[in-house]
Motif scaffolding. Structure first.
Motif, mmCIF file in Angstrom:
data_model
loop_
_atom_site.group_PDB
_atom_site.id
_atom_site.type_symbol
_atom_site.label_atom_id
_atom_site.label_comp_id
_atom_site.label_asym_id
_atom_site.label_seq_id
_atom_site.Cartn_x
_atom_site.Cartn_y
_atom_site.Cartn_z
ATOM 1 N N VAL A 92 18.249 12.357 37.499
ATOM 2 C CA VAL A 92 17.691 13.689 37.219
ATOM 3 C C VAL A 92 16.314 13.768 37.868
ATOM 4 C CG1 VAL A 92 16.755 15.159 35.365
ATOM 5 C CG2 VAL A 92 19.024 14.120 35.119
ATOM 6 N N ARG A 94 12.941 16.442 38.126
ATOM 7 C CA ARG A 94 12.361 17.623 37.460
ATOM 8 C C ARG A 94 11.093 18.088 38.166
ATOM 9 N NH1 ARG A 94 14.631 17.749 32.260
ATOM 10 N NH2 ARG A 94 15.621 15.797 31.641
ATOM 11 N N GLY A 99 14.548 21.675 29.083
ATOM 12 C CA GLY A 99 15.662 20.849 28.602
ATOM 13 C C GLY A 99 15.231 19.655 27.769
ATOM 14 N N SER A 100 15.857 18.500 28.049
ATOM 15 C CA SER A 100 15.629 17.326 27.205
ATOM 16 C C SER A 100 14.211 16.775 27.347
ATOM 17 C CB SER A 100 16.661 16.235 27.501
ATOM 18 O OG SER A 100 16.489 15.723 28.799
ATOM 19 N N TYR A 121 20.004 8.232 33.947
ATOM 20 C CA TYR A 121 20.876 8.209 32.768
ATOM 21 C C TYR A 121 22.111 7.391 33.117
ATOM 22 C CZ TYR A 121 17.979 11.966 30.894
ATOM 23 O OH TYR A 121 16.914 12.698 30.420
ATOM 24 N N ASP A 175 15.020 21.820 37.660
ATOM 25 C CA ASP A 175 15.453 20.420 37.627
ATOM 26 C C ASP A 175 16.911 20.348 38.066
ATOM 27 O OD1 ASP A 175 17.016 21.092 35.343
ATOM 28 O OD2 ASP A 175 15.395 20.521 33.995
ATOM 29 N N PHE A 176 17.388 19.139 38.308
ATOM 30 C CA PHE A 176 18.785 18.974 38.738
ATOM 31 C C PHE A 176 19.211 17.530 38.538
ATOM 32 C CE2 PHE A 176 17.833 16.796 42.759
ATOM 33 C CZ PHE A 176 16.534 17.206 43.002
ATOM 34 N N LYS A 177 20.533 17.349 38.600
ATOM 35 C CA LYS A 177 21.133 16.015 38.425
ATOM 36 C C LYS A 177 21.943 15.672 39.671
ATOM 37 C CE LYS A 177 25.070 15.562 36.921
ATOM 38 N NZ LYS A 177 26.409 15.304 37.481
ATOM 39 N N ASP A 197 25.929 24.327 37.279
ATOM 40 C CA ASP A 197 26.283 23.383 36.204
ATOM 41 C C ASP A 197 25.314 22.200 36.182
ATOM 42 O OD1 ASP A 197 28.524 24.794 35.424
ATOM 43 O OD2 ASP A 197 29.935 23.134 35.739
ATOM 44 N N THR A 198 24.778 21.845 37.335
ATOM 45 C CA THR A 198 24.011 20.592 37.455
ATOM 46 C C THR A 198 22.537 20.819 37.816
ATOM 47 O OG1 THR A 198 24.567 20.300 39.796
ATOM 48 C CG2 THR A 198 26.106 19.363 38.200
ATOM 49 N N CYS A 199 22.141 22.078 37.917
ATOM 50 C CA CYS A 199 20.733 22.407 38.211
ATOM 51 C C CYS A 199 20.233 23.419 37.185
ATOM 52 C CB CYS A 199 20.593 23.119 39.558
ATOM 53 S SG CYS A 199 21.227 22.262 40.984
ATOM 54 N N ARG A 200 18.924 23.433 36.940
ATOM 55 C CA ARG A 200 18.328 24.596 36.262
ATOM 56 C C ARG A 200 17.707 25.468 37.340
ATOM 57 N NH1 ARG A 200 17.213 20.980 31.949
ATOM 58 N NH2 ARG A 200 18.513 21.623 30.187
ATOM 59 N N ARG A 216 25.101 26.834 27.504
ATOM 60 C CA ARG A 216 24.696 25.855 26.482
ATOM 61 C C ARG A 216 24.120 26.552 25.251
ATOM 62 N NH1 ARG A 216 22.208 23.242 31.130
ATOM 63 N NH2 ARG A 216 23.530 21.535 31.836
HETATM 64 P P1 TMP Z 1 18.474 17.743 30.591
HETATM 65 O O1 TMP Z 1 17.148 18.458 30.548
HETATM 66 O O2 TMP Z 1 19.449 18.231 29.570
HETATM 67 O O3 TMP Z 1 18.283 16.248 30.541
HETATM 68 O O4 TMP Z 1 19.127 18.079 32.010
HETATM 69 C C1 TMP Z 1 18.451 17.825 33.209
HETATM 70 C C2 TMP Z 1 19.261 18.374 34.381
HETATM 71 O O5 TMP Z 1 20.473 17.670 34.532
HETATM 72 C C3 TMP Z 1 19.652 19.850 34.237
HETATM 73 O O6 TMP Z 1 19.467 20.469 35.501
HETATM 74 C C4 TMP Z 1 21.102 19.828 33.885
HETATM 75 C C5 TMP Z 1 21.607 18.539 34.484
HETATM 76 N N1 TMP Z 1 22.622 17.897 33.663
HETATM 77 C C6 TMP Z 1 23.870 17.624 34.198
HETATM 78 O O7 TMP Z 1 24.154 17.955 35.349
HETATM 79 N N2 TMP Z 1 24.788 16.991 33.400
HETATM 80 C C7 TMP Z 1 24.530 16.610 32.141
HETATM 81 O O8 TMP Z 1 25.397 16.027 31.475
HETATM 82 C C8 TMP Z 1 23.219 16.892 31.597
HETATM 83 C C9 TMP Z 1 22.871 16.512 30.176
HETATM 84 C C10 TMP Z 1 22.303 17.527 32.389
#
Ligand code: TMP
Ligand code: ASP
Length: 236
Positions: A92, A94, A99-100, A121, A175-177, A197-200, A216
């Motif tokens: 991830v 940021r 988020g988290s 993670y 942010d993104f994953k 799905d994988t970025c904010r 969510r």
């Molecule tokens: P988080 O703030 O929930 O930790 O998420 C950080 C970023 O990661 C956000 O852009 C969403 C992405 N993400 C995923 O792609 N898959 C996941 O399972 C989670 C929890 C977050």
């Protein structure tokens, strides 16, 4: 290209073999999950939208010399990708607090970070993808120092490229994953998908959320947000 047996089904995608040993077919589903599968639904047209959005992004990264598994978009919901063994680390990155990160450290949402924050993670549904550090990664033998160095450098490079790319289209990359895989020669390639799905993704003027946070947290207009991202990226 012939679609052969299903080899993996995740929460949002399916991976199939093809008649070419080194090529897989990645199919995007409309299914959406959150909170490690606790919340489940379908988002109409999400499969098509994420396939198209990921295609725009992988092409942008390719133009900037980032090695990825992407080969070509095949159909509305399918793309061809290079076969890789996925490294079980979710990386991830940021730029803005959300988020988290906000939850874990009691921060206010929407604060610009001076430097990008990288987090790792452990990709494990059973364990709920726990946060871990570089020493855990080496201890679990998921990657060595050399490979993790490449992964970190690639993540920061992707961040710079995509921040500029999204901003050009009126979007802040909050942010993104990312996920990475290894091909048969041992090369590390960016894999999986890059999508709402994988970025904010926030509108750069209004900060309106245009990503999976709408799903969510039941914010409404989920499909519309994905459509909006797709529409903006379509504008050259
Ligand atoms: P988080 O703030 O929930 O930790 O998420 C950080 C970023 O990661 C956000 O852009 C969403 C992405 N993400 C995923 O792609 N898959 C996941 O399972 C989670 C929890 C977050
Ligand atoms: N994809 C994850 C899940 O279902 C979580 C998320 O994206 O928030 O569990």
């Amino acid at each position: 290209m012939e679609k052969k047996e299903l080899i993996y089904e995740g929460k949002a995608k399916k991976i199939y073999k093809t008649d070419k040993e080194e090529i897989y077919l990645q199919e995007f589903k409309d299914d959406a999950t959150a909170f490690n599968g606790l919340k489940k639904d379908k988002i109409p047209h999400k499969g098509e939208l994420n396939n198209q959005i990921s295609t725009y992004i992988f092409n942008q990264l390719k133009e900037n010399a980032i090695p990825t598994h992407f080969l070509e978009k095949l159909s509305p919901t399918e793309m061809l990708v290079r076969k890789v063994d996925i490294i079980k680390i979710e990386v991830v990155c940021r730029n803005i607090t959300a988020g988290s990160l906000v939850k874990k450290f009691g921060l206010e949402e929407g604060i610009e970070l001076e430097n990008p924050v990288i987090e790792y993670y452990y990709k494990s549904d059973e364990l709920g993808d726990p946060l871990f550090n570089e020493d855990h990664i080496y201890a679990l033998k998921l990657a060595d120092k050399f490979d993790l160095g490449i992964i970190k450098k690639m993540t920061l490079a992707v961040n710079e490229i995509l921040r500029k790319y999204f901003l050009k289209h009126g979007i802040k990359l909050v942010d993104f994953k990312l996920e990475f895989g290894k091909d048969r020669f041992g090369n590390i390639l960016l894999a999986d998908e890059i999508s709402p799905d994988t970025c904010r993704l926030w509108d750069s003027e209004t900060n309106k959320k245009l990503d999976k946070d709408r799903f969510r947290f039941d914010l409404g207009e989920v499909e519309e947000a994905y459509q909006e991202i797709n529409k903006r990226l379509a504008e050259a």
